[in-house]
Write a protein that holds these residues in place. Structure first.
Motif, short mmCIF file in Angstrom:
data_model
loop_
_atom_site.label_atom_id
_atom_site.label_comp_id
_atom_site.label_asym_id
_atom_site.label_seq_id
_atom_site.Cartn_x
_atom_site.Cartn_y
_atom_site.Cartn_z
N TYR A 151 0.81 -1.21 0.00
CA TYR A 151 0.00 0.00 0.00
C TYR A 151 0.85 1.27 0.00
O TYR A 151 0.31 2.38 0.06
CB TYR A 151 -0.93 0.03 1.20
CG TYR A 151 -2.02 -1.02 1.17
CD1 TYR A 151 -2.51 -1.51 -0.03
CD2 TYR A 151 -2.56 -1.52 2.35
CE1 TYR A 151 -3.51 -2.47 -0.06
CE2 TYR A 151 -3.57 -2.47 2.33
CZ TYR A 151 -4.03 -2.95 1.13
OH TYR A 151 -5.02 -3.90 1.10
N LYS A 158 -6.50 4.86 -1.82
CA LYS A 158 -7.24 3.64 -1.53
C LYS A 158 -8.08 3.76 -0.27
O LYS A 158 -9.22 3.28 -0.21
CB LYS A 158 -6.26 2.47 -1.40
CG LYS A 158 -6.91 1.10 -1.31
CD LYS A 158 -5.85 0.02 -1.29
CE LYS A 158 -6.44 -1.37 -1.34
NZ LYS A 158 -7.11 -1.67 -2.61
N SER A 210 -12.20 -2.64 -6.07
CA SER A 210 -12.14 -2.09 -7.42
C SER A 210 -13.12 -2.80 -8.35
O SER A 210 -13.37 -3.99 -8.23
CB SER A 210 -10.72 -2.21 -7.98
OG SER A 210 -10.69 -1.83 -9.34
#
Length: 466
Positions: A151, A158, A210
């Motif tokens: 990440y 995100k 997503s």
């Protein structure tokens, strides 16, 4: 004296005491007696003649709630776990916002629904999360955490956090954990995203958050391996372990889902140099290779070569790799598969086959001893995640979490066998030899010769330190 439950005439296996024939009794939720075979009686009796009695398996690496919500996963997945002798799971959970506000609701979803015990490991995503660590430990009994290197530079978009998760974040994370008065553990997702992002070249891999479907249906599993190479994992693991060691925290550094043989070899080199870091691999890296994988096996890091697999088995046997996890996700078949590898969902279900595959591919194939199988599927996870000796062993006073296994029983994996809600398995059609015939959770018979007989809500969160 009549006990609540007795498993009689079995061969008990523990890393501490080896293998011996005994009766094992439980009263309430704990083991109350271990005695010579045929000497104990119980209100419920299980004849384990010709079978082995193991401490219940612990899957320290699952992601319950990531696709369907925790309430649904807690019930269906813990029920399925019983088929494979799993009596405790660790659930990695991460979310933006204050965990002090989030966790009470998460516990409310979990507590009424688990058939077996569970514990949370929290992914931290911001400097604010790091400051919460003492509160998380004190209020929620959660002592295990995760740093997601994948990440880095993506967390802002995100999760909406004000953090890039660079090494200043990791440095603060490790230092805060090292300051705590109770044992903690840092799970570390090893991945150099500057390498993997460049190799992916902007290509999209759909995740649970997503709905992008920019995919080429002709691409195969090999693109996962090419764009997430083993060396990107290896370099990141070494760097993370080094940061932990400079803060005197390397004995609580836990490298999750090691997929590459090179990473396992470098972990061995670190051990030779005086590092005390833990290493975990997953059952799919031991039981599958790239050539046999398709969209069912899409996961990050990906399944790799036969050579990687052989090295992982060697490092599991020699003590370099300490634990087995699964990275279990309960996505449904109708949602899992897209037009190609890129727009299929990451993750797959596998907790209930963890112990059977270790028995089948490890013990029965002569790769590891039965005592080592118990160590890597139960005892070491209990130690790494601060559960021992409540969990992970067969001894008086420990929780009566037990698996009675028949090393000679062969079954063909099907979703029906596993009581799977997902409707598919990456091991479907595979013959596996070595299965639990009974699973006992905290003194309660929960699985009996193919039938789930346990009680929803019998499981609870394990507050740590124990």
């Amino acid at each position: 004296m009549t006990h609540d439950l007795v498993i009689s005439n079995g061969t008990v296996v523990t890393p501490e005491h080896g293998t011996f024939e005994a009766d094992v009794a439980a009263d309430g939720e704990t083991i109350s007696a271990i005695a010579a075979p045929g000497t104990l009686s119980g209100e419920t009796e299980i004849d384990a003649t010709g079978k082995h009695v193991l401490p219940g398996a612990i899957d320290p690496h699952t992601h319950h709630g990531i696709y369907r919500g925790l309430e649904a996963d807690a019930e269906s997945e813990s029920k399925s776990d019983l088929v494979g002798g799993v009596t405790t799971i660790g659930n990695y959970f991460r979310r933006a916002g204050a965990y002090e506000d989030i966790m009470p609701g998460y516990f409310d979803e979990a507590e009424p629904n688990y058939y077996h015990d569970y514990f949370f490991s929290l992914g931290l995503l911001s400097m604010e999360h790091i400051e919460e660590i003492p509160t998380i430990i004190e209020e929620f009994g959660i002592t295990t955490f995760k740093w997601y290197m994948n990440y880095k530079d993506a967390a802002r978009e995100k999760f909406g956090v004000d953090c890039d998760m660079h090494d200043d974040f990791g440095d603060a994370f490790v230092r805060k954990l090292a300051e705590q008065d109770v044992p903690t553990t840092l799970g570390y997702h090893s991945e150099n995203v500057e390498i993997t992002n460049a190799l992916a070249g902007g290509n999209v891999y759909v995740t649970s958050e997503s709905d992008d479907t920019d995919a080429d249906a002709d691409e195969g599993y090999e693109v996962m391996v090419e764009e997430f190479p083993g060396y990107a994992e290896t370099q990141s693991m070494v760097a993370g372990a080094a940061l932990a060691k400079v803060h005197g925290y390397d004995d609580r550094f836990y490298a999750v889902h090691i997929s590459a043989g090179g990473t396992a070899d470098e972990l061995a080199a670190l051990h030779d140099a005086g590092y005390r870091a833990w290493g975990e691999t997953c059952i799919h890296y031991l039981a599958l290779t790239t050539e046999e994988c398709d969209e069912r096996m899409k996961v990050n890091p990906p399944v790799r070569s036969k050579a990687d697999q052989e090295t992982l088995w060697e490092r599991l046997a020699d003590g370099t790799i300490s634990t087995i996890g699964t990275d279990h996700c309960a996505n449904l078949a109708e949602n899992k598969f897209g037009e190609g590898i890129r727009d299929s969902l990451l993750g797959f279900p596998s907790t209930p086959v963890m112990l059977p595959l270790i028995l089948s591919e490890g013990v029965n194939e002569g790769r590891i001893s039965l005592e080592r199988a118990v160590e890597v599927t139960s005892t070491n996870a209990a130690k790494a995640f601060n559960l021992y000796p409540k969990k992970g062993t067969v001894r008086v006073g420990s929780d009566a979490d037990l698996a009675v296994v028949d090393l000679d029983e062969t079954k063909t994996v099907t979703p029906e066998l596993l009581h799977s809600v997902s409707g598919y398995s990456p091991y479907e059609g595979r013959d596996v030899t070595g299965w639990p015939t009974q699973t006992v959770v905290k003194g309660e018979l929960a699985y009996d010769d193919g039938e789930i007989v346990g009680t929803k809500g019998h499981g609870t969160h394990i507050d740590r330190p124990v």
